[in-house]
Structure formats: structure tokens, C-alpha cells
Design a protein around this motif. Structure first.
Motif, PDB file in Angstrom:
ATOM      1  N   HIS A 186       4.760  20.206 -16.756  1.00  0.00           N
ATOM      2  CA  HIS A 186       3.491  20.381 -17.092  1.00  0.00           C
ATOM      3  C   HIS A 186       2.744  19.369 -17.829  1.00  0.00           C
ATOM      4  CE1 HIS A 186       3.839  24.825 -16.391  1.00  0.00           C
ATOM      5  NE2 HIS A 186       5.159  24.561 -16.685  1.00  0.00           N
ATOM      6  N   LEU A 187       1.746  18.749 -17.404  1.00  0.00           N
ATOM      7  CA  LEU A 187       0.902  17.773 -18.081  1.00  0.00           C
ATOM      8  C   LEU A 187       0.044  18.552 -18.972  1.00  0.00           C
ATOM      9  CD1 LEU A 187       2.248  16.333 -15.515  1.00  0.00           C
ATOM     10  CD2 LEU A 187       0.183  14.919 -15.361  1.00  0.00           C
ATOM     11  N   PRO A 188      -0.357  18.083 -20.222  1.00  0.00           N
ATOM     12  CA  PRO A 188      -1.020  18.562 -20.942  1.00  0.00           C
ATOM     13  C   PRO A 188      -2.429  18.224 -20.926  1.00  0.00           C
ATOM     14  CG  PRO A 188       0.082  16.567 -22.170  1.00  0.00           C
ATOM     15  CD  PRO A 188       0.423  16.944 -20.743  1.00  0.00           C
ATOM     16  N   ALA A 189      -3.451  19.219 -21.367  1.00  0.00           N
ATOM     17  CA  ALA A 189      -4.823  18.745 -21.173  1.00  0.00           C
ATOM     18  C   ALA A 189      -5.265  17.810 -22.249  1.00  0.00           C
ATOM     19  CB  ALA A 189      -5.634  20.123 -21.315  1.00  0.00           C
ATOM     20  N   LEU A 190      -6.260  17.040 -22.139  1.00  0.00           N
ATOM     21  CA  LEU A 190      -6.489  16.179 -23.261  1.00  0.00           C
ATOM     22  C   LEU A 190      -6.823  16.834 -24.300  1.00  0.00           C
ATOM     23  CD1 LEU A 190      -7.235  13.293 -23.860  1.00  0.00           C
ATOM     24  CD2 LEU A 190      -9.414  13.334 -22.815  1.00  0.00           C
ATOM     25  N   ARG A 191      -7.586  18.040 -24.193  1.00  0.00           N
ATOM     26  CA  ARG A 191      -7.919  18.434 -25.556  1.00  0.00           C
ATOM     27  C   ARG A 191      -6.504  19.270 -26.418  1.00  0.00           C
ATOM     28  NH1 ARG A 191      -9.099  21.695 -21.604  1.00  0.00           N
ATOM     29  NH2 ARG A 191      -8.073  23.605 -21.221  1.00  0.00           N
ATOM     30  N   ASP A 192      -5.495  19.056 -25.882  1.00  0.00           N
ATOM     31  CA  ASP A 192      -4.225  19.249 -26.688  1.00  0.00           C
ATOM     32  C   ASP A 192      -3.542  18.280 -27.029  1.00  0.00           C
ATOM     33  OD1 ASP A 192      -4.659  22.256 -25.902  1.00  0.00           O
ATOM     34  OD2 ASP A 192      -3.770  22.068 -23.975  1.00  0.00           O
ATOM     35  N   ARG A 193      -4.037  17.003 -26.811  1.00  0.00           N
ATOM     36  CA  ARG A 193      -3.457  15.880 -27.155  1.00  0.00           C
ATOM     37  C   ARG A 193      -4.380  14.786 -27.623  1.00  0.00           C
ATOM     38  NH1 ARG A 193      -2.738  12.342 -21.465  1.00  0.00           N
ATOM     39  NH2 ARG A 193      -2.158  10.714 -23.122  1.00  0.00           N
ATOM     40  N   SER A 224       0.896  -0.992   0.048  1.00  0.00           N
ATOM     41  CA  SER A 224       0.059   0.137  -0.175  1.00  0.00           C
ATOM     42  C   SER A 224       0.833   1.100  -0.023  1.00  0.00           C
ATOM     43  CB  SER A 224      -0.937  -0.107   1.330  1.00  0.00           C
ATOM     44  OG  SER A 224      -0.145   0.184   2.472  1.00  0.00           O
ATOM     45  N   ARG A 225       2.119   1.179   0.343  1.00  0.00           N
ATOM     46  CA  ARG A 225       3.097   2.296   0.374  1.00  0.00           C
ATOM     47  C   ARG A 225       4.052   2.339  -0.751  1.00  0.00           C
ATOM     48  NH1 ARG A 225       0.479   5.662   3.816  1.00  0.00           N
ATOM     49  NH2 ARG A 225       0.204   5.057   6.052  1.00  0.00           N
ATOM     50  N   ALA A 226       3.755   1.377  -1.769  1.00  0.00           N
ATOM     51  CA  ALA A 226       4.638   1.143  -2.864  1.00  0.00           C
ATOM     52  C   ALA A 226       3.825   2.034  -4.075  1.00  0.00           C
ATOM     53  CB  ALA A 226       4.903  -0.418  -3.288  1.00  0.00           C
ATOM     54  N   SER A 227       4.771   2.153  -5.071  1.00  0.00           N
ATOM     55  CA  SER A 227       4.263   2.908  -6.373  1.00  0.00           C
ATOM     56  C   SER A 227       3.143   1.857  -6.959  1.00  0.00           C
ATOM     57  CB  SER A 227       5.354   3.307  -7.026  1.00  0.00           C
ATOM     58  OG  SER A 227       6.087   2.215  -7.519  1.00  0.00           O
ATOM     59  N   LYS A 228       2.173   2.367  -7.583  1.00  0.00           N
ATOM     60  CA  LYS A 228       1.308   1.689  -8.358  1.00  0.00           C
ATOM     61  C   LYS A 228       1.285   1.499  -9.722  1.00  0.00           C
ATOM     62  CE  LYS A 228      -2.437   2.325  -4.873  1.00  0.00           C
ATOM     63  NZ  LYS A 228      -1.910   3.246  -4.001  1.00  0.00           N
ATOM     64  N   TYR A 229       2.045   2.853 -10.363  1.00  0.00           N
ATOM     65  CA  TYR A 229       2.209   2.965 -11.691  1.00  0.00           C
ATOM     66  C   TYR A 229       3.691   3.056 -12.124  1.00  0.00           C
ATOM     67  CZ  TYR A 229      -2.696   3.939 -10.653  1.00  0.00           C
ATOM     68  OH  TYR A 229      -3.956   3.846 -10.232  1.00  0.00           O
ATOM     69  N   THR A 230       3.958   2.913 -13.362  1.00  0.00           N
ATOM     70  CA  THR A 230       5.276   2.835 -13.916  1.00  0.00           C
ATOM     71  C   THR A 230       4.997   3.945 -15.072  1.00  0.00           C
ATOM     72  OG1 THR A 230       5.350   1.040 -15.204  1.00  0.00           O
ATOM     73  CG2 THR A 230       6.096   0.872 -13.031  1.00  0.00           C
ATOM     74  N   VAL A 231       6.438   4.125 -15.622  1.00  0.00           N
ATOM     75  CA  VAL A 231       6.282   4.969 -17.102  1.00  0.00           C
ATOM     76  C   VAL A 231       5.545   4.259 -18.050  1.00  0.00           C
ATOM     77  CG1 VAL A 231       7.811   6.263 -18.813  1.00  0.00           C
ATOM     78  CG2 VAL A 231       8.608   6.054 -16.128  1.00  0.00           C
ATOM     79  N   GLU A 232       5.508   2.713 -18.021  1.00  0.00           N
ATOM     80  CA  GLU A 232       4.559   2.176 -18.960  1.00  0.00           C
ATOM     81  C   GLU A 232       3.354   2.720 -19.113  1.00  0.00           C
ATOM     82  OE1 GLU A 232       7.239   0.958 -17.384  1.00  0.00           O
ATOM     83  OE2 GLU A 232       8.577   1.160 -19.166  1.00  0.00           O
ATOM     84  N   ASN A 233       2.577   3.086 -17.810  1.00  0.00           N
ATOM     85  CA  ASN A 233       1.464   3.398 -17.554  1.00  0.00           C
ATOM     86  C   ASN A 233       1.071   4.843 -17.936  1.00  0.00           C
ATOM     87  OD1 ASN A 233       1.905   1.531 -14.760  1.00  0.00           O
ATOM     88  ND2 ASN A 233       0.275   1.199 -16.079  1.00  0.00           N
ATOM     89  N   LEU A 234       1.848   5.464 -18.499  1.00  0.00           N
ATOM     90  CA  LEU A 234       1.682   6.594 -19.425  1.00  0.00           C
ATOM     91  C   LEU A 234       1.280   6.691 -20.569  1.00  0.00           C
ATOM     92  CD1 LEU A 234       4.482   8.905 -17.369  1.00  0.00           C
ATOM     93  CD2 LEU A 234       2.382   8.839 -16.809  1.00  0.00           C
ATOM     94  N   ILE A 235      -0.034   6.574 -20.995  1.00  0.00           N
ATOM     95  CA  ILE A 235      -0.337   6.061 -22.236  1.00  0.00           C
ATOM     96  C   ILE A 235      -0.560   7.423 -23.038  1.00  0.00           C
ATOM     97  CG2 ILE A 235      -2.532   5.246 -23.385  1.00  0.00           C
ATOM     98  CD1 ILE A 235      -1.137   3.281 -21.503  1.00  0.00           C
ATOM     99  N   GLY A 236      -0.129   7.101 -24.433  1.00  0.00           N
ATOM    100  CA  GLY A 236      -0.070   8.174 -25.409  1.00  0.00           C
ATOM    101  C   GLY A 236       1.229   8.387 -26.218  1.00  0.00           C
ATOM    102  N   PHE A 237       1.183   8.774 -27.385  1.00  0.00           N
ATOM    103  CA  PHE A 237       2.354   8.934 -28.442  1.00  0.00           C
ATOM    104  C   PHE A 237       2.506  10.401 -28.831  1.00  0.00           C
ATOM    105  CE2 PHE A 237       1.462   4.422 -27.906  1.00  0.00           C
ATOM    106  CZ  PHE A 237       2.478   3.986 -27.324  1.00  0.00           C
ATOM    107  N   SER A 238       1.518  11.198 -28.394  1.00  0.00           N
ATOM    108  CA  SER A 238       1.595  12.785 -28.856  1.00  0.00           C
ATOM    109  C   SER A 238       2.826  13.237 -28.540  1.00  0.00           C
ATOM    110  CB  SER A 238       0.241  13.332 -28.218  1.00  0.00           C
ATOM    111  OG  SER A 238       0.344  13.389 -26.935  1.00  0.00           O
ATOM    112  N   PRO A 239       3.254  14.370 -29.253  1.00  0.00           N
ATOM    113  CA  PRO A 239       4.473  15.116 -28.700  1.00  0.00           C
ATOM    114  C   PRO A 239       4.357  15.519 -27.394  1.00  0.00           C
ATOM    115  CG  PRO A 239       3.628  15.471 -31.020  1.00  0.00           C
ATOM    116  CD  PRO A 239       2.502  14.767 -30.470  1.00  0.00           C
ATOM    117  N   ALA A 240       3.154  16.080 -26.917  1.00  0.00           N
ATOM    118  CA  ALA A 240       3.190  16.268 -25.523  1.00  0.00           C
ATOM    119  C   ALA A 240       3.323  15.320 -24.429  1.00  0.00           C
ATOM    120  CB  ALA A 240       1.719  16.996 -25.365  1.00  0.00           C
ATOM    121  N   MET A 241       2.799  14.139 -24.856  1.00  0.00           N
ATOM    122  CA  MET A 241       3.135  12.974 -24.023  1.00  0.00           C
ATOM    123  C   MET A 241       4.520  12.471 -23.966  1.00  0.00           C
ATOM    124  SD  MET A 241       0.745  12.545 -21.946  1.00  0.00           S
ATOM    125  CE  MET A 241       1.372  10.846 -21.106  1.00  0.00           C
ATOM    126  N   LEU A 242       5.128  12.428 -25.286  1.00  0.00           N
ATOM    127  CA  LEU A 242       6.339  11.949 -25.518  1.00  0.00           C
ATOM    128  C   LEU A 242       7.429  12.858 -24.600  1.00  0.00           C
ATOM    129  CD1 LEU A 242       6.447  10.930 -29.102  1.00  0.00           C
ATOM    130  CD2 LEU A 242       6.295   9.587 -26.988  1.00  0.00           C
TER     131      LEU A 242
END
Length: 475
Positions: free
Chosen positions: A328-335, A150-168
Motif C-alpha cells: 500500500h502506497l500512502p497518500a501525500l496527506r498521510d506523509r 528503454s527496457r531497463a528499470s529507471k529507478y531504484t530504492v534510492e529514488n523512493l524519497i521520504g523518511f516518514s514511518p509510512a515511507m520507511l
């Protein structure tokens, strides 16, 4: 006198005879810890010891102090204290015995002696106890593992979904942030995935084996925030527990502390947080004890901190301490390029959660989603997909399914007759609606849709690009 003494222990001897098949050996002593009786089994006695004492049989033991025959015996302890020793493991010679020792009392409740017996096949009797102990140990270990998880990380970089320039760009910054120990400040609108990014940074860092502790500042009442941050000493205030309660800084020691919605922190606490960050130490509420901590801070906010600094709502020195490595995390409308893969991912998860077949989104439905502004970002998209599963039916998700769920979508509607517009615009709209309808009928198959429209596949792709419908490369 001997007869009277024998009568007093007769019941105990009779009991031992009754359970003879269960016991390995039994012995009775009087109030002076001298042996009164023993059964004929020699489990208590070593033959060499008996020979050295000039004793030929168990009967010769009667009247001897128990320690003379059984070294390290605890029978004297039982008769002197009157307390039983119901379970003990005794090693005597080559024997390992599971022994019970009980005081014997007369009608007035006075101790007149003691009884000891060793269970036969002691290891057999011990096994259920050992098994139960092992089960308790396993359960404790499992609880400790669950607490650690419960004190460990639940997500990794692989869980960051998307290949738009902003997400890359976000993924590149996350990998860089994981290689340093500086404070990270995550900026972005609500629902853009700031907590997921914080988990991913921790998971890729050298602190991955240490705790990841999160605290949503906006979710905690102001009067409880200090206790949540720094902990509480016993009796610090009315209702405080008798045991110290560690704060989030202590729980995250050696790991990462994620402070979500840091812009909602009240000014008085900002000062104490700044000191904790600078000195790397905390002082629990109601205590004079200073605790050193090693914590990596990741903060997040959806508010404009520079504007809050300008108006005095946020301390500038704390802002500079936090704003070391901003992401800065992009808004969905920007990706929007990532919208289809995100919608498909949420559809797959919802199908699993509801134990239903997965429903693909038709091209027209995806076109509607792309035309929406998504003020709630990824969190809103996940909510919309869930509503589609529970409120609509069908093998696929169509544009019409979104009418009530996204009332402000750009689903084509008939134009009122009294509205005048250029012919080319009306022709384009008609062509676009016919293409989308053909794709729906063909279940997304571009070649089949092109044939039904009398077009080549190349011409269909050209018209899809013309009308802003992103073609599926696998179609």
C-alpha cells in the motif's frame, strides 16, 4: 587475327596505362579466359610458379589460360556470366589485393573478355570502407543499447524519497519483494508513485539485467489490449503486418512485466490473463503457436479491487493470483513529514530544467503546502512546483505565490469585522502571522527572526511548535 584482337582490347590497355599510378597490376583475358595482356608488374605472379611453367617474363603469359598462371582466378566466371565483380579481396602469395573485375563488351553488347586490376596500397583504399563499416556497427550497437536501456528499470530504492514511518515501511516491503518471485500488487491513489516502486523492485531483483516492460491497461483501447498482451501473428487481421509482432509478455521474457491500472481490464481479457499467469505461456492473436514465457508480474491499481470482486467487475481468481504480496502506497496527506524534502527536490529539478537559479521555499510557503490536502498526491506537488517557477518571480517561493495556484490553501486572510471569535484565537492568529512574516524577512534564519521579535531562539521554537510550524533543524 592477332592484330584484330589487339585492336579490340586497345582501349582497355590504354585505360590501364592512364591509371598506372593508381593500380598495382592489371590483366586482360579474352572470351576464353586466356591472358591477352598484363602490365609489367609481377604482383599477380609468383616467380617460382613462372619458372615451373617454363615462363621467363610477363610477355610469355599471353595465350595461357588464366587459371594456369593465377590459381583460383575468377576471371572465367566474369566472361561466362557477364557480371562484374567490382570489389573483392584476393590473397596471392604474400600479396593481399583489392581487386576489381569487369566484363568487356563489343558494339553489340557481347562479352569479348574481361579486365581485372588491383589497386595500389589496397589497405589504404580499404580503410575508408572499414571505417564506414565500423561506424555502422557502432551505430547499430548504440541503437541496441538504447533499446535495451528503454527496457531497463529507471529507478531504484534510492529514488523512493521520504523518511516518514509510512515511507520507511514501503521501502522495507520493496526490498523484501525484490528477493522473491511472487506477484506484487501495488495499491494506492493516483500519483502516489506506483510505477516508480515497480521499477525499484525490478532494479533490486535478480532480474535487473533482463527487460522491464510496462503497460498501462487504461491507456489502451479494449479491442487492442489482447494484441498488446500476447502479440499478433502475420495476417491475423486486416492491416496486420507481414512480420509477427511480439506482445508485452514476449518482450518481458526473463524480466518483469508491470501492469498499471489493472482494475480497468475488461472481463474477457481477465480470463486470458489468468491463463497466461497460470500456464506461463501465451498464444499470439491469429496463431496456433504456444510460446512459453518466464515473466514476473507487478500489477498496480488505484481502484478498490475487493469491491470490484464483490460486484462482479473483477474476477476473484485473478484477484487472488495478483494479490500475493500487496504493498500500500500512502497518500501525500498521510506523509506530510516528507513534503518539504519532496518540494525541495522538485524545485531543484525544475531549476535545472529551466536553467534558472534554484528557489528555496520560505517557511510560510511550506506551511501553506502542509495545510493542503493534495488529492493528486506527489504528481500534483510536482505540478505545483513547476507552476511556481513559470508563473511567479523572486529569489524564494513565498506563501503569497501560492494564492492563485492553490486557491483552497490556508493562507491567512483578514477576518471580517462582523465575525466574533474568542480573543485567544485572534491573538494566536496574529502571533502566528507575525512569526511567519519575521521568518520571511530573515529568509528562514531562526536566530535572526527571534531577535527581530524580541524572543530567544528557544522561545521561538516553542511558538513554532505551538502553531504547527515544523522547525527546520538546520535553521
Amino acid at each position: 587475327m592477332a592484330t584484330e584482337r589487339d585492336d579490340r582490347f586497345a582501349a582497355a590497355r590504354a585505360l590501364m596505362v592512364m591509371i598506372d599510378e593508381m593500380i598495382e597490376g592489371a590483366i586482360l583475358v579474352d572470351k576464353d579466359a586466356c591472358i591477352v595482356w598484363s602490365n609489367d608488374k609481377h604482383v599477380w605472379f609468383d616467380g617460382r610458379q613462372m619458372a615451373l611453367l617454363g615462363l621467363r617474363s610477363v610477355a610469355d603469359m599471353v595465350g595461357q589460360p588464366v587459371e594456369r598462371v593465377i590459381p583460383h582466378s575468377r576471371m572465367r566466371e566474369v566472361v561466362e556470366t557477364g557480371r562484374s565483380l567490382p570489389l573483392d579481396i584476393m590473397r596471392y602469395g604474400e600479396h593481399t589485393l583489392l581487386v576489381s573485375r569487369l566484363p568487356l563488351r563489343d558494339e553489340r553488347g557481347e562479352v569479348i573478355g574481361a579486365l581485372a586490376f588491383a589497386l595500389k596500397n589496397s589497405l589504404t583504399y580499404l580503410r575508408p570502407i572499414a571505417d564506414r563499416f565500423n561506424k555502422l556497427q557502432s551505430r547499430l550497437a548504440r541503437v541496441e543499447q538504447e533499446l535495451a536501456a528503454s527496457r531497463a528499470s529507471k529507478y531504484t530504492v534510492e529514488n523512493l524519497i521520504g523518511f516518514s514511518p509510512a515511507m520507511l515501511q514501503v521501502k522495507r516491503l520493496v526490498r523484501k519483494a525484490s528477493q522473491i518471485t511472487s506477484t506484487v500488487l501495488l495499491l494506492g491513489e493516483t500519483g502516489t508513485g506506483k510505477e516508480l516502486v515497480a521499477h525499484a523492485i525490478h532494479a533490486a531483483s535478480d532480474r535487473v539485467d533482463r527487460p522491464f516492460v510496462g503497460l498501462n491497461v487504461a491507456a489502451i483501447p479494449e479491442n487492442l489490449l489482447e494484441a498488446e498482451f500476447f502479440g499478433v501473428a502475420p495476417g491475423a487481421y486486416t492491416g496486420a503486418g507481414r512480420q509477427p509482432r511480439p506482445g508485452k509478455f514476449e518482450l518481458a521474457d526473463g524480466g518483469t512485466l508491470f501492469l498499471d491500472e489493472i482494475g480497468d481490464m475488461p472481463l474477457p481479457l481477465q480470463t486470458k490473463l489468468l491463463r497466461a499467469l497460470q500456464e506461463r505461456e501465451v498464444e499470439p492473436l491469429g496463431s496456433n503457436r504456444v510460446i512459453k514465457v518466464d515473466v514476473r508480474i507487478i500489477a498496480a491499481t488505484s481502484r478498490a479491487l475487493p469491491e470490484m470482486v464483490r460486484t462482479g467487475a473483477f474476477r476473484p481468481d485473478l484477484y487472488y493470483r495478483l494479490n500475493v504480496f500487496p504493498i500500500h502506497l500512502p497518500a501525500l496527506r498521510d506523509r506530510k513529514e516528507d513534503l518539504e524534502i519532496l518540494a525541495s527536490l522538485f524545485s531543484e529539478r525544475m531549476a535545472v530544467n529551466l536553467d534558472q537559479p534554484m528557489r528555496d521555499l520560505t517557511p510560510s510557503a511550506l506551511d501553506v503546502l502542509r495545510g493542503y490536502d493534495w488529492p493528486g498526491n506527489i504528481r500534483e506537488l510536482a505540478n505545483v512546483v513547476e507552476q511556481l517557477y513559470v508563473r511567479t518571480d523572486g529569489e524564494r517561493i513565498r506563501a503569497e505565490d501560492l494564492t492563485d495556484i492553490l486557491p483552497r490553501t490556508g493562507i491567512p486572510h483578514p477576518v471580517p469585522a462582523n465575525r466574533k471569535r474568542p480573543l485567544a484565537e485572534a491573538v494566536d492568529e496574529l502571533e502566528r502571522s507575525l512569526i511567519l512574516a519575521a521568518l520571511d524577512d530573515a529568509k528562514g534564519n531562526k536566530l535572526e527572526a527571534a531577535r527581530s521579535l524580541g524572543l530567544s531562539r528557544t522561545n521561538l521554537y516553542a511558538k513554532l511548535r505551538k502553531h504547527g510550524v515544523v522547525p527546520d533543524p538546520d535553521g
